[in-house]
Design a protein around this motif. Structure first.
Motif, PDB file in Angstrom:
ATOM      1  N   SER A   8     -20.792 -34.422   7.057  1.00  0.00           N
ATOM      2  CA  SER A   8     -21.218 -35.579   7.444  1.00  0.00           C
ATOM      3  C   SER A   8     -20.064 -36.320   8.406  1.00  0.00           C
ATOM      4  CB  SER A   8     -21.603 -36.419   6.352  1.00  0.00           C
ATOM      5  OG  SER A   8     -22.094 -37.751   6.608  1.00  0.00           O
ATOM      6  N   LYS A  11     -19.553 -34.845  11.663  1.00  0.00           N
ATOM      7  CA  LYS A  11     -20.739 -35.038  12.686  1.00  0.00           C
ATOM      8  C   LYS A  11     -20.592 -36.515  13.035  1.00  0.00           C
ATOM      9  CE  LYS A  11     -25.637 -34.907  12.545  1.00  0.00           C
ATOM     10  NZ  LYS A  11     -25.962 -36.223  12.851  1.00  0.00           N
ATOM     11  N   GLN A  12     -20.396 -37.542  12.212  1.00  0.00           N
ATOM     12  CA  GLN A  12     -20.357 -38.695  12.816  1.00  0.00           C
ATOM     13  C   GLN A  12     -19.474 -39.014  13.497  1.00  0.00           C
ATOM     14  OE1 GLN A  12     -22.647 -41.077  12.446  1.00  0.00           O
ATOM     15  NE2 GLN A  12     -23.512 -40.565  10.307  1.00  0.00           N
ATOM     16  N   GLU A  15     -19.897 -37.774  17.211  1.00  0.00           N
ATOM     17  CA  GLU A  15     -20.876 -38.725  17.725  1.00  0.00           C
ATOM     18  C   GLU A  15     -20.342 -39.997  18.324  1.00  0.00           C
ATOM     19  OE1 GLU A  15     -24.260 -39.017  15.108  1.00  0.00           O
ATOM     20  OE2 GLU A  15     -24.809 -37.079  15.288  1.00  0.00           O
ATOM     21  N   ASN A  16     -19.294 -40.488  17.563  1.00  0.00           N
ATOM     22  CA  ASN A  16     -18.687 -41.856  17.962  1.00  0.00           C
ATOM     23  C   ASN A  16     -17.369 -41.718  18.310  1.00  0.00           C
ATOM     24  OD1 ASN A  16     -20.819 -43.872  16.960  1.00  0.00           O
ATOM     25  ND2 ASN A  16     -20.913 -42.240  15.202  1.00  0.00           N
ATOM     26  N   GLY A  54     -22.951 -47.407   4.379  1.00  0.00           N
ATOM     27  CA  GLY A  54     -23.994 -47.469   5.043  1.00  0.00           C
ATOM     28  C   GLY A  54     -24.826 -48.727   5.288  1.00  0.00           C
ATOM     29  N   LYS A  57     -24.112 -49.785  10.650  1.00  0.00           N
ATOM     30  CA  LYS A  57     -24.306 -48.473  11.596  1.00  0.00           C
ATOM     31  C   LYS A  57     -22.783 -47.759  11.187  1.00  0.00           C
ATOM     32  CE  LYS A  57     -25.747 -50.226  15.270  1.00  0.00           C
ATOM     33  NZ  LYS A  57     -26.064 -50.109  16.687  1.00  0.00           N
ATOM     34  N   PHE A  58     -22.739 -46.582  11.229  1.00  0.00           N
ATOM     35  CA  PHE A  58     -21.431 -45.938  11.402  1.00  0.00           C
ATOM     36  C   PHE A  58     -20.556 -46.020  12.446  1.00  0.00           C
ATOM     37  CE2 PHE A  58     -18.391 -42.764  12.551  1.00  0.00           C
ATOM     38  CZ  PHE A  58     -17.670 -42.132  11.466  1.00  0.00           C
ATOM     39  N   SER A  59     -21.010 -46.417  13.586  1.00  0.00           N
ATOM     40  CA  SER A  59     -20.444 -46.948  14.772  1.00  0.00           C
ATOM     41  C   SER A  59     -19.880 -48.280  14.545  1.00  0.00           C
ATOM     42  CB  SER A  59     -21.290 -47.076  16.163  1.00  0.00           C
ATOM     43  OG  SER A  59     -22.386 -47.903  15.838  1.00  0.00           O
TER      44      SER A  59
END
Length: 167
Positions: A8, A11-12, A15-16, A54, A57-59
């Motif tokens: 996880s 992946k995060q 993406e960021n 959470g 947002k993760f970003s």
């Protein structure tokens, strides 16, 4: 740590990762320093990831951790950040036609931003990333009103830097 947690996180992070690269570019002035800061931010994100609930947002969370890490290291080093020489540096542009005028404007803007203090840099960075004042406030741990006031002051400061004669 579990494999699911690790997957996880990876992946995060993938993406960021542009968020982290942009922050590294803002707070460093060379490839080695950029790589070092990127690694340190990644380590701090990994250490804190199990506590990421959470709620945001993760970003947004990654912005906060990355900016705090960059600012902390910047303050610890007490070194002044010199402007980056842009000649010979890679720019990741998708356009086939290269716009030299736009590139010159970007260079001037970065030179102006480098003259701001660490918090001002973080705020202008998030503003230029089209983050709304609520997200900026949450990320930087200030009120939304304070974020707006600071942003207006920064805009004025940048205007003076970019146009010192007021012409």
């Amino acid at each position: 740590m579990s494999d699911n947690l690790e997957q996880s996180f990876v992946k995060q992070l993938q993406e960021n990762q542009n968020i982290i690269h942009k922050i590294c570019r803002l707070y460093t002035n060379g490839d080695d320093a950029h790589k070092d800061l990127f690694q340190e931010i990644t380590i701090q994100l990994w250490k804190a990831f199990p506590k990421f609930r959470g709620d945001s947002k993760f970003s947004t969370w990654a912005y906060r951790v990355a900016l705090n890490t960059a600012i902390t290291l910047y303050r610890k080093s007490k070194r002044s950040i010199a402007t980056i020489e842009f000649e010979g540096r890679q720019h990741f542009l998708n356009d086939v036609e290269y716009n030299y005028e736009e590139e010159e404007q970007i260079k001037l803007m970065y030179k102006a931003v480098y003259q701001l203090n660490d918090i001002e840099k973080a705020l202008i960075f998030m503003y230029l990333e089209d983050k709304d004042y609520q997200e900026i406030a949450v990320t930087l741990g200030i009120s939304e009103v304070n974020a707006r006031v600071k942003m207006n002051r920064i805009k004025g400061k940048l205007k003076k830097i970019l146009n010192p004669l007021g012409i």
